[in-house]
Design a protein around this motif. Structure first.
Motif, PDB file in Angstrom:
ATOM      1  N   LEU A 187       0.818  -1.213   0.000  1.00 45.06           N
ATOM      2  CA  LEU A 187       0.000   0.000   0.000  1.00 45.06           C
ATOM      3  C   LEU A 187       0.852   1.264   0.000  1.00 45.06           C
ATOM      4  N   ALA A 188       1.980   1.231   0.723  1.00 46.70           N
ATOM      5  CA  ALA A 188       2.827   2.426   0.821  1.00 46.70           C
ATOM      6  C   ALA A 188       4.215   2.031   1.305  1.00 46.70           C
ATOM      7  N   LEU A 189       5.201   2.854   0.976  1.00 47.31           N
ATOM      8  CA  LEU A 189       6.566   2.676   1.481  1.00 47.31           C
ATOM      9  C   LEU A 189       6.945   3.925   2.266  1.00 47.31           C
ATOM     10  N   GLU A 190       7.543   3.717   3.442  1.00 45.79           N
ATOM     11  CA  GLU A 190       7.994   4.852   4.240  1.00 45.79           C
ATOM     12  C   GLU A 190       9.428   4.618   4.684  1.00 45.79           C
ATOM     13  N   LYS A 191      10.210   5.686   4.662  1.00 44.77           N
ATOM     14  CA  LYS A 191      11.593   5.604   5.130  1.00 44.77           C
ATOM     15  C   LYS A 191      11.590   5.454   6.647  1.00 44.77           C
ATOM     16  N   ASN A 192      12.466   4.577   7.121  1.00 47.48           N
ATOM     17  CA  ASN A 192      12.503   4.292   8.543  1.00 47.48           C
ATOM     18  C   ASN A 192      13.971   4.192   8.956  1.00 47.48           C
ATOM     19  N   GLY A 193      14.626   5.325   9.102  1.00 47.84           N
ATOM     20  CA  GLY A 193      16.073   5.320   9.326  1.00 47.84           C
ATOM     21  C   GLY A 193      16.763   4.841   8.057  1.00 47.84           C
ATOM     22  N   ARG A 194      17.582   3.794   8.184  1.00 51.23           N
ATOM     23  CA  ARG A 194      18.262   3.252   7.001  1.00 51.23           C
ATOM     24  C   ARG A 194      17.485   2.089   6.385  1.00 51.23           C
ATOM     25  N   SER A 195      16.287   1.870   6.864  1.00 52.68           N
ATOM     26  CA  SER A 195      15.475   0.795   6.295  1.00 52.68           C
ATOM     27  C   SER A 195      14.159   1.369   5.769  1.00 52.68           C
ATOM     28  N   ILE A 196      13.324   0.455   5.284  1.00 51.61           N
ATOM     29  CA  ILE A 196      12.037   0.857   4.711  1.00 51.61           C
ATOM     30  C   ILE A 196      10.937   0.058   5.380  1.00 51.61           C
ATOM     31  N   THR A 197       9.854   0.730   5.698  1.00 54.30           N
ATOM     32  CA  THR A 197       8.675   0.009   6.174  1.00 54.30           C
ATOM     33  C   THR A 197       7.621   0.036   5.079  1.00 54.30           C
ATOM     34  N   ALA A 198       7.184  -1.165   4.705  1.00 55.98           N
ATOM     35  CA  ALA A 198       6.120  -1.270   3.709  1.00 55.98           C
ATOM     36  C   ALA A 198       4.800  -1.506   4.430  1.00 55.98           C
ATOM     37  N   ALA A 199       3.853  -0.600   4.203  1.00 56.06           N
ATOM     38  CA  ALA A 199       2.493  -0.853   4.695  1.00 56.06           C
ATOM     39  C   ALA A 199       1.833  -1.794   3.688  1.00 56.06           C
ATOM     40  N   LYS A 210       9.131  -4.598   7.517  1.00 55.29           N
ATOM     41  CA  LYS A 210      10.311  -3.734   7.561  1.00 55.29           C
ATOM     42  C   LYS A 210      11.465  -4.450   6.861  1.00 55.29           C
ATOM     43  N   ALA A 211      12.135  -3.733   5.954  1.00 54.00           N
ATOM     44  CA  ALA A 211      13.202  -4.369   5.174  1.00 54.00           C
ATOM     45  C   ALA A 211      14.354  -3.395   4.975  1.00 54.00           C
ATOM     46  N   ARG A 212      15.551  -3.968   4.843  1.00 48.25           N
ATOM     47  CA  ARG A 212      16.722  -3.146   4.543  1.00 48.25           C
ATOM     48  C   ARG A 212      16.636  -2.663   3.086  1.00 48.25           C
ATOM     49  N   ASN A 213      16.220  -3.556   2.184  1.00 47.48           N
ATOM     50  CA  ASN A 213      16.127  -3.227   0.754  1.00 47.48           C
ATOM     51  C   ASN A 213      14.797  -3.694   0.189  1.00 47.48           C
ATOM     52  N   VAL A 214      14.319  -2.966  -0.799  1.00 50.53           N
ATOM     53  CA  VAL A 214      13.068  -3.341  -1.473  1.00 50.53           C
ATOM     54  C   VAL A 214      13.329  -3.448  -2.976  1.00 50.53           C
ATOM     55  N   ILE A 215      12.842  -4.525  -3.572  1.00 55.16           N
ATOM     56  CA  ILE A 215      12.878  -4.649  -5.037  1.00 55.16           C
ATOM     57  C   ILE A 215      11.441  -4.559  -5.539  1.00 55.16           C
ATOM     58  N   LEU A 216      11.180  -3.610  -6.412  1.00 52.64           N
ATOM     59  CA  LEU A 216       9.841  -3.467  -7.003  1.00 52.64           C
ATOM     60  C   LEU A 216       9.795  -4.294  -8.284  1.00 52.64           C
ATOM     61  N   ALA A 217       9.076  -5.415  -8.221  1.00 46.90           N
ATOM     62  CA  ALA A 217       8.985  -6.340  -9.357  1.00 46.90           C
ATOM     63  C   ALA A 217       7.538  -6.380  -9.845  1.00 46.90           C
ATOM     64  N   ILE A 218       7.011  -5.215 -10.096  1.00 48.62           N
ATOM     65  CA  ILE A 218       5.595  -5.087 -10.444  1.00 48.62           C
ATOM     66  C   ILE A 218       5.436  -5.083 -11.954  1.00 48.62           C
ATOM     67  N   GLY A 219       4.574  -5.946 -12.454  1.00 44.55           N
ATOM     68  CA  GLY A 219       4.354  -6.032 -13.899  1.00 44.55           C
ATOM     69  C   GLY A 219       3.126  -5.245 -14.324  1.00 44.55           C
ATOM     70  N   LEU A 220       2.700  -5.522 -15.543  1.00 46.57           N
ATOM     71  CA  LEU A 220       1.569  -4.794 -16.123  1.00 46.57           C
ATOM     72  C   LEU A 220       0.248  -5.541 -15.942  1.00 46.57           C
ATOM     73  N   SER A 221       0.286  -6.652 -15.185  1.00 45.66           N
ATOM     74  CA  SER A 221      -0.861  -7.561 -15.186  1.00 45.66           C
ATOM     75  C   SER A 221      -2.163  -6.933 -14.695  1.00 45.66           C
ATOM     76  N   GLU A 222      -2.064  -5.856 -13.935  1.00 41.85           N
ATOM     77  CA  GLU A 222      -3.300  -5.270 -13.406  1.00 41.85           C
ATOM     78  C   GLU A 222      -3.789  -4.094 -14.234  1.00 41.85           C
ATOM     79  N   GLN A 223      -3.214  -3.924 -15.442  1.00 45.25           N
ATOM     80  CA  GLN A 223      -3.686  -2.817 -16.269  1.00 45.25           C
ATOM     81  C   GLN A 223      -3.952  -3.237 -17.713  1.00 45.25           C
ATOM     82  N   PRO A 224      -4.898  -4.189 -17.900  1.00 50.80           N
ATOM     83  CA  PRO A 224      -5.289  -4.515 -19.271  1.00 50.80           C
ATOM     84  C   PRO A 224      -5.808  -3.262 -19.976  1.00 50.80           C
TER      85      PRO A 224
END
Lengths: 390, 52
Positions: A121-133, A140-154
């Motif tokens: 739903l959202a990404l927020e900076k949290n010091g040197r890490s990231i919190t994903a809602a 909470k993760a040190r690194n995030v990879i966005l691997a989002i495709g086009l599948s939800e936009q026919p």
């Protein structure tokens, strides 16, 4: 906190999770894949089944395992002797073989256990890490990879919107609830589109529906073994691509993708279906459409046709994937985008200090192959090349 | 002689050579010049894998 959160569990997310755990050696507990579907590769499995694909357009080396020849070796194992394997040019695997190999790799490497079912739903900076809602709770993760495709936009052409809202029997091949309307022997189902998915779908429906099927395409049907020249997989074309500015790269990507074409064997099957009268073909551009509550009136630039059902095989909307979630991340992290809206990333696919991209989001770095299976492998190679700095 | 495959999918077959790069029919992969690259994608020899 985990080390790597991959958002998107399709071909790209699954491959990169495999790479991180089994090539780089990241602890399994430090990698999670967030995806809204229960099963890995859900969109891939559904879309390829919907359109009736028999063989992939990519060679066997484009697979989700780490060794490049893994799919060949799997094909020689005793369990799959009874199914079709490969077709030329090069060695393109059958869809059942490719899917069985994916399933084997996922099970053998317990990649399913890395998955969390949920939607970011959202990404927020949290010091040197990231919190994903997420819908599965905060991650909470040190690194995030966005691997989002086009599948939800026919892609729904403008003329089709009004039909959708009026309850006409129209749906899109790439809708998650897709199912062609049941028709009678005297009815007509129109498939709209001019690419490989449209051609395969029209063949499939003409064999399975009791009524007639007609394919309407804006342009003549074209034969091409690939959806982009293989030069874009390696330095032959990518070297110059990386020397050009991002604006020019967008043009290069758009021009290099051979949309609206199909390999020779698919076209041969199409012509066979047309010759038997199962299938009709019409070149024309649909200008507007309406419904009388029962049938659908399609006005093309040459005539007017009445259809009982319409199936859109018009691909995906080309806008940046990820919708409101990515919009929020851009605002929150001041992420840079090109004029086309796509991420401006370096050769390590890094969009910010600890956000990385793959798939279509990495198109301005990976080039025209970004959204394909080989795009995932090339993304993995770039991440590994820069591993010491990650 | 063995065939070798590039990650892009191109297969080097000694029985075909590589006319585009003036590689004679019958040239083993090991005997290709060091600066030979995949005629399709430009990958260097080191990226190729030997087909079983």
């Amino acid at each position: 906190m985990i080390e790597w959160l991959i958002i998107g569990g399709g071909i790209h997310g699954t491959y990169l999770s495999h790479l991180l755990v089994n090539q780089v050696g990241v602890d399994r507990d430090e990698v999670k894949v967030l995806d809204p579907h229960e099963e890995p590769l859900a969109a891939w499995l559904m879309f390829t089944a919907n359109c009736g694909m028999h063989y992939l357009r990519s060679p066997a080396t484009h697979n989700i395992d780490i060794p490049v020849l893994s799919l060949y070796r799997y094909a020689k194992s005793s369990t799959i002797k009874s199914i079709d394997t490969f077709i030329p040019p090069y060695n393109r695997p059958s869809l059942p073989l490719f899917n069985m190999h994916c399933d084997h790799i996922i099970r053998h490497n317990r990649l399913g256990a890395l998955r969390i079912v949920g939607r970011a739903l959202a990404l927020e900076k949290n010091g040197r890490s990231i919190t994903a809602a997420t819908t599965a709770g905060p991650l909470k993760a040190r690194n995030v990879i966005l691997a989002i495709g086009l599948s939800e936009q026919p892609y729904w052409p403008p003329w089709a919107y009004s039909l959708k809202t009026s309850g006409a029997r129209i749906n899109h091949l790439f809708d998650f609830n897709f199912g062609p309307a049941k028709t009678s022997a005297s009815s007509l189902t129109v498939v709209v589109g001019g690419g490989i998915s449209a051609i395969q779908t029209s063949i499939k429906l003409s064999a399975s529906l009791s009524g007639k099927v007609r394919l309407i395409s804006r342009h003549p049907l074209r034969i091409s073994p690939y959806d982009f020249d293989p030069c874009w997989i390696g330095p032959k074309c990518l070297k110059e691509f990386h020397l050009s500015d991002f604006g020019k790269r967008r043009n290069s990507v758009d021009q290099a993708r051979i949309n609206g074409s199909a390999p020779r064997e698919v076209m041969a099957e199409f012509h066979r279906a047309v010759s038997t009268g199962q299938l009709e073909y019409q070149q024309g551009r649909i200008q507007c459409a309406s419904t009388d509550g029962r049938r659908i009136r399609l006005k093309t630039d040459t005539d007017i046709k009445w259809a009982d059902a319409v199936v859109l095989a018009t691909g995906f909307h080309p806008e940046r994937p990820g919708g409101a979630f990515i919009d929020q991340a851009i605002r929150s992290f001041s992420l840079k985008c090109g004029a086309c809206g796509y991420p401006l990333v370096g050769k390590d696919l890094r969009w910010s200090e600890n956000i990385f991209v793959t798939g279509p989001l990495a198109e301005l770095q990976l080039g025209p192959c970004a959204r394909n299976i080989i795009g995932a492998r090339n993304a993995g190679r770039l991440l590994l090349n820069n591993w010491s700095s990650l | 002689m063995d065939k070798w495959e590039c990650p892009c999918g191109y297969i080097y077959d000694p029985e075909e050579g590589d006319a585009e790069s003036n590689i004679q029919i019958g040239t083993a992969f090991e005997d290709l010049p060091d600066d030979w690259v995949c005629p399709k994608c430009g990958a260097e020899k080191e990226y190729f894998e030997k087909l079983d």
